[in-house]
Design an enzyme around this catalytic site. Structure first.
Site, mmCIF file in Angstrom:
data_model
loop_
_atom_site.group_PDB
_atom_site.id
_atom_site.type_symbol
_atom_site.label_atom_id
_atom_site.label_comp_id
_atom_site.label_asym_id
_atom_site.label_seq_id
_atom_site.Cartn_x
_atom_site.Cartn_y
_atom_site.Cartn_z
ATOM 1 C CB SER A 49 -1.013 -0.058 1.283
ATOM 2 O OG SER A 49 -1.801 -1.079 1.262
ATOM 3 C CB THR A 50 3.569 2.236 1.791
ATOM 4 O OG1 THR A 50 2.827 2.203 3.249
ATOM 5 C CG2 THR A 50 4.500 3.657 2.164
ATOM 6 C CE LYS A 166 2.549 -4.364 5.588
ATOM 7 N NZ LYS A 166 1.428 -3.866 5.910
ATOM 8 C CB SER A 168 -1.997 -3.594 7.513
ATOM 9 O OG SER A 168 -0.903 -3.817 7.172
ATOM 10 N N GLY A 196 1.822 -4.042 10.826
ATOM 11 C CA GLY A 196 1.931 -2.888 10.114
ATOM 12 C C GLY A 196 1.702 -1.750 10.312
#
Length: 311
Positions: A49-50, A166, A168, A196
């Site tokens: 996403s980042t 992960k 998030s 995350g």
């Protein structure tokens, strides 16, 4: 390189620097990778996403993975997102990023249509069966509108389908259920659990997490590596002080006026503005149709950096 089992430490989700024309800025990407490696991080995660993976073309995605893998030369584990709506499309991405040099892939649940947990499980089993590299699950319900149930993650971990998670989701109860459940699943040894979150890394590590994938680590990798080391050393007082400093710095993601932009435009725009102000990337542009920060908002990002001792 051989993928570590489990993967531990700070694994930043790498921003994708863009030119003013919204092409991948390879020179800035290489500088960013050097900045992160110099910060002591333990791995890198591209096309999440980042990284603005949802906004990149397949050609741009391939360029990012090839660039980073070639520059790392096996010095650190490289994770790459293989994120798309359906299993066949994800499998195409898995093959592409593995061929480009990724050591592992990070995969969300399917999305666009409503997905049953049985379909999510089938998705991961099919992906893992075809993937030449380990598969980590990416729990990000804000993007895919499905929360990965702890019992499903534990089942897939015990069966050797998944190499890690992960998380998030922001669901600390579910996160704890995965961590405690792993203790009862002998077949899940070596499974990596990564938070995350930028703001509760100390708490996640205290609960038993293996590491963190914080977007803010692009801006301050040294801070997150310092936090990780303090937590592992049991220095709770200094770890809390470092986490508090990073929480204050994380305030920069809110500089964008909500009346004219969404949270992604504000947060990713702030990360890139910070990297630009620190001289790491040439241009702070975010991918279309995200709204750019104003000069006044960029100035506010600079104030957060100064307060954190980064300017």
């Amino acid at each position: 390189m051989t993928f570590p089992s489990p993967l531990t430490g700070v694994v930043p989700p790498v921003c994708t620097p863009l030119t003013p024309e919204r092409e991948v800025d390879v020179r800035s990407l290489l500088r960013l990778v050097d900045h992160l490696v110099a910060g002591g991080v333990h791995g890198l995660f591209v096309l999440g996403s980042t990284s603005e993976a949802a906004y990149l073309t397949d050609r741009q995605r391939a360029l990012v993975v090839e660039t980073v893998a070639g520059h790392l030369g096996g010095r650190l584990p490289l994770l790459a997102g293989a994120i798309d709506m359906t299993t066949p499309r994800v499998l195409d991405h898995v093959r592409a990023v593995a061929a480009a040099g990724a050591d592992a892939v990070v995969v969300t649940a399917p999305f666009y249509t409503r997905t049953h947990p049985a379909e999510i499980a089938r998705h991961y089993r099919l992906v893992a069966a075809a993937s030449p590299v380990p598969v980590l699950a990416y729990d990000i319900p804000v993007a895919v509108h499905s929360k990965l149930p702890a019992e499903l993650v534990l089942e897939l971990a015990a069966d050797g389908v998944l190499a890690g998670l992960k998380d998030s989701s922001g669901d600390m109860t579910g996160f704890r259920q995965v961590l405690t459940g792993l203790q009862a699943h002998a077949g899940a040894s070596g499974f990596s659990v990564l938070t995350g979150s930028e703001t509760v890394v100390d708490a996640a590590l205290a609960m038993g997490a293996d590491g963190a994938v914080p977007g803010l680590a692009n801006v301050d990798p040294h801070g997150y590596v310092r936090l990780y080391r303090l937590c592992r050393a049991g220095d709770q007082e200094r770890a809390r002080a470092e986490q508090d400093r990073l929480c204050a710095l994380f305030g920069l993601v809110g500089v964008g006026a909500p009346a004219r932009m969404g949270g992604s435009s504000s947060g990713l725009g702030a990360f890139k503005a910070a990297l630009h102000l620190r001289g790491i990337i040439d241009c702070p542009a975010t991918a279309e149709p995200q709204v750019p920060l104003s000069p006044e908002e960029v100035e506010r990002v600079g104030k957060f950096l100064a307060a954190a001792g980064l300017l």
